[in-house]
Motif scaffolding. Sequence first.
Motif, PDB file in Angstrom:
ATOM      1  N   ARG A   1       0.840  -1.211   0.000  1.00 29.55           N
ATOM      2  CA  ARG A   1       0.000   0.000   0.000  1.00 29.55           C
ATOM      3  C   ARG A   1       0.870   1.255   0.000  1.00 29.55           C
ATOM      4  NH1 ARG A   1      -5.130   1.549   1.342  1.00 29.55           N
ATOM      5  NH2 ARG A   1      -5.715  -0.566   1.907  1.00 29.55           N
ATOM      6  N   GLN A   2       1.903   1.281   0.830  1.00 28.67           N
ATOM      7  CA  GLN A   2       2.789   2.449   0.887  1.00 28.67           C
ATOM      8  C   GLN A   2       3.514   2.655  -0.443  1.00 28.67           C
ATOM      9  OE1 GLN A   2       5.420   1.927   4.241  1.00 28.67           O
ATOM     10  NE2 GLN A   2       3.903   2.664   5.697  1.00 28.67           N
ATOM     11  N   LEU A   3       3.921   1.564  -1.082  1.00 33.90           N
ATOM     12  CA  LEU A   3       4.585   1.687  -2.379  1.00 33.90           C
ATOM     13  C   LEU A   3       3.642   2.293  -3.414  1.00 33.90           C
ATOM     14  CD1 LEU A   3       6.507  -1.703  -2.400  1.00 33.90           C
ATOM     15  CD2 LEU A   3       7.575   0.562  -2.540  1.00 33.90           C
ATOM     16  N   VAL A   4       2.396   1.822  -3.456  1.00 33.64           N
ATOM     17  CA  VAL A   4       1.426   2.345  -4.423  1.00 33.64           C
ATOM     18  C   VAL A   4       1.146   3.819  -4.142  1.00 33.64           C
ATOM     19  CG1 VAL A   4      -0.962   2.194  -5.225  1.00 33.64           C
ATOM     20  CG2 VAL A   4       0.377   0.103  -4.921  1.00 33.64           C
ATOM     21  N   GLU A   5       0.935   4.174  -2.883  1.00 31.35           N
ATOM     22  CA  GLU A   5       0.649   5.570  -2.539  1.00 31.35           C
ATOM     23  C   GLU A   5       1.825   6.482  -2.895  1.00 31.35           C
ATOM     24  OE1 GLU A   5      -0.499   5.504   1.587  1.00 31.35           O
ATOM     25  OE2 GLU A   5      -2.453   4.603   1.127  1.00 31.35           O
ATOM     26  N   THR A   6       3.041   6.026  -2.642  1.00 32.44           N
ATOM     27  CA  THR A   6       4.228   6.821  -2.965  1.00 32.44           C
ATOM     28  C   THR A   6       4.347   7.013  -4.471  1.00 32.44           C
ATOM     29  OG1 THR A   6       5.338   6.036  -0.965  1.00 32.44           O
ATOM     30  CG2 THR A   6       6.724   7.024  -2.661  1.00 32.44           C
ATOM     31  N   ALA A   7       4.166   5.936  -5.240  1.00 32.73           N
ATOM     32  CA  ALA A   7       4.233   6.033  -6.706  1.00 32.73           C
ATOM     33  C   ALA A   7       3.149   6.965  -7.234  1.00 32.73           C
ATOM     34  CB  ALA A   7       4.104   4.650  -7.339  1.00 32.73           C
ATOM     35  N   HIS A   8       1.948   6.872  -6.671  1.00 30.20           N
ATOM     36  CA  HIS A   8       0.839   7.735  -7.093  1.00 30.20           C
ATOM     37  C   HIS A   8       1.197   9.202  -6.866  1.00 30.20           C
ATOM     38  CE1 HIS A   8      -3.850   7.599  -7.382  1.00 30.20           C
ATOM     39  NE2 HIS A   8      -3.305   8.187  -8.403  1.00 30.20           N
ATOM     40  N   ASN A   9       1.800   9.502  -5.723  1.00 34.43           N
ATOM     41  CA  ASN A   9       2.222  10.881  -5.429  1.00 34.43           C
ATOM     42  C   ASN A   9       3.307  11.357  -6.383  1.00 34.43           C
ATOM     43  OD1 ASN A   9       0.405  11.247  -3.328  1.00 34.43           O
ATOM     44  ND2 ASN A   9       1.838  10.505  -1.793  1.00 34.43           N
ATOM     45  N   ILE A  10       4.278  10.501  -6.675  1.00 34.06           N
ATOM     46  CA  ILE A  10       5.351  10.871  -7.602  1.00 34.06           C
ATOM     47  C   ILE A  10       4.779  11.186  -8.981  1.00 34.06           C
ATOM     48  CG2 ILE A  10       7.353   9.983  -8.883  1.00 34.06           C
ATOM     49  CD1 ILE A  10       8.057   8.386  -6.311  1.00 34.06           C
ATOM     50  N   ALA A  11       3.821  10.378  -9.427  1.00 32.81           N
ATOM     51  CA  ALA A  11       3.240  10.551 -10.762  1.00 32.81           C
ATOM     52  C   ALA A  11       2.374  11.802 -10.862  1.00 32.81           C
ATOM     53  CB  ALA A  11       2.429   9.309 -11.144  1.00 32.81           C
ATOM     54  N   GLY A  12       1.859  12.299  -9.742  1.00 37.26           N
ATOM     55  CA  GLY A  12       1.050  13.515  -9.802  1.00 37.26           C
ATOM     56  C   GLY A  12      -0.111  13.559  -8.842  1.00 37.26           C
ATOM     57  N   GLY A  13      -0.399  12.467  -8.153  1.00 42.39           N
ATOM     58  CA  GLY A  13      -1.426  12.477  -7.121  1.00 42.39           C
ATOM     59  C   GLY A  13      -2.776  11.960  -7.552  1.00 42.39           C
ATOM     60  N   LYS A  14      -3.592  11.663  -6.552  1.00 43.30           N
ATOM     61  CA  LYS A  14      -4.893  11.033  -6.771  1.00 43.30           C
ATOM     62  C   LYS A  14      -5.874  11.895  -7.563  1.00 43.30           C
ATOM     63  CE  LYS A  14      -4.768   8.037  -2.755  1.00 43.30           C
ATOM     64  NZ  LYS A  14      -5.425   7.624  -1.515  1.00 43.30           N
ATOM     65  N   LYS A  15      -5.750  13.209  -7.496  1.00 44.58           N
ATOM     66  CA  LYS A  15      -6.704  14.071  -8.194  1.00 44.58           C
ATOM     67  C   LYS A  15      -6.483  14.099  -9.699  1.00 44.58           C
ATOM     68  CE  LYS A  15      -7.727  17.111  -4.349  1.00 44.58           C
ATOM     69  NZ  LYS A  15      -7.749  18.479  -3.855  1.00 44.58           N
ATOM     70  N   ASP A  16      -5.274  13.757 -10.156  1.00 43.78           N
ATOM     71  CA  ASP A  16      -4.956  13.843 -11.579  1.00 43.78           C
ATOM     72  C   ASP A  16      -4.604  12.517 -12.242  1.00 43.78           C
ATOM     73  OD1 ASP A  16      -5.299  16.610 -11.791  1.00 43.78           O
ATOM     74  OD2 ASP A  16      -3.264  16.998 -11.099  1.00 43.78           O
ATOM     75  N   ILE A  17      -4.139  11.540 -11.477  1.00 41.09           N
ATOM     76  CA  ILE A  17      -3.529  10.360 -12.070  1.00 41.09           C
ATOM     77  C   ILE A  17      -4.362   9.107 -11.825  1.00 41.09           C
ATOM     78  CG2 ILE A  17      -1.450   8.911 -12.120  1.00 41.09           C
ATOM     79  CD1 ILE A  17      -0.991  11.788 -13.134  1.00 41.09           C
ATOM     80  N   ALA A  18      -4.728   8.428 -12.911  1.00 41.93           N
ATOM     81  CA  ALA A  18      -5.387   7.122 -12.834  1.00 41.93           C
ATOM     82  C   ALA A  18      -4.310   6.044 -12.832  1.00 41.93           C
ATOM     83  CB  ALA A  18      -6.309   6.924 -14.036  1.00 41.93           C
ATOM     84  N   ILE A  19      -4.539   4.978 -12.075  1.00 41.83           N
ATOM     85  CA  ILE A  19      -3.582   3.870 -12.010  1.00 41.83           C
ATOM     86  C   ILE A  19      -4.126   2.689 -12.803  1.00 41.83           C
ATOM     87  CG2 ILE A  19      -2.452   2.176 -10.519  1.00 41.83           C
ATOM     88  CD1 ILE A  19      -2.488   4.215  -8.275  1.00 41.83           C
ATOM     89  N   TYR A  20      -3.234   2.086 -13.599  1.00 39.41           N
ATOM     90  CA  TYR A  20      -3.535   0.871 -14.341  1.00 39.41           C
ATOM     91  C   TYR A  20      -2.474  -0.173 -14.030  1.00 39.41           C
ATOM     92  CZ  TYR A  20      -6.576   3.900 -17.077  1.00 39.41           C
ATOM     93  OH  TYR A  20      -7.547   4.781 -17.459  1.00 39.41           O
ATOM     94  N   LEU A  21      -2.848  -1.439 -14.097  1.00 39.13           N
ATOM     95  CA  LEU A  21      -1.895  -2.527 -13.911  1.00 39.13           C
ATOM     96  C   LEU A  21      -2.526  -3.828 -14.368  1.00 39.13           C
ATOM     97  CD1 LEU A  21      -2.919  -4.251 -11.189  1.00 39.13           C
ATOM     98  CD2 LEU A  21      -2.055  -2.211 -10.085  1.00 39.13           C
ATOM     99  N   VAL A  22      -1.690  -4.838 -14.498  1.00 40.55           N
ATOM    100  CA  VAL A  22      -2.154  -6.194 -14.770  1.00 40.55           C
ATOM    101  C   VAL A  22      -1.915  -6.983 -13.487  1.00 40.55           C
ATOM    102  CG1 VAL A  22      -1.811  -8.266 -16.151  1.00 40.55           C
ATOM    103  CG2 VAL A  22      -1.585  -6.009 -17.214  1.00 40.55           C
TER     104      VAL A  22
END
Length: 157
Positions: free
Chosen positions: A102-123
């Motif tokens: 969870r911490q890794l995902v939250e950190t990556a999300h913040n680096i990419a631009g944050g929850k208000k702007d960035i959608a996450i995709y994965l397989v």
Amino acid sequence: MPQPELTEGNVMGEKIEIIEEQLSADEYINFLKRTDLGLQYPKERFSERISKLVNNVQISLVARNNDGLAVGVLFGLTDYAYWLFITDLGVDRDYEGQGIGRQLVETAHNIAGGKKDIAIYLVANENAIPFYEKLGMKKAEDVMQYNNIEWTSFTVQ
């Protein structure tokens, strides 16, 4: 590129730090041996492909314990405007269920631009789906795939 936040936590009495750092292919392969993440890779040209992966991924986060051992890894690709694609997310079997993923995902999300702007995709493999659902993710029905690669499953040892 935005600078990552340093995330710290305590797991089983250990201080865990998440930092943005590039791993060597050898260290990543050793990490894969302690996770189920290695099941996603084909056997064909494994070492060569892992070397390309660690040298070219945009976001490379590593969770390290007190001894400097990599106990969690996240690799991601992003445009820093709309999306983050998580290519790899794994946690050492001895550290699962402690919040590192969870911490890794939250950190990556913040680096990419944050929850208000960035959608996450994965397989996600079937075993990981409950984890991603706990993070609020849902299965998508609008993803296209083109896959003509050589693929022989194996276990990283």
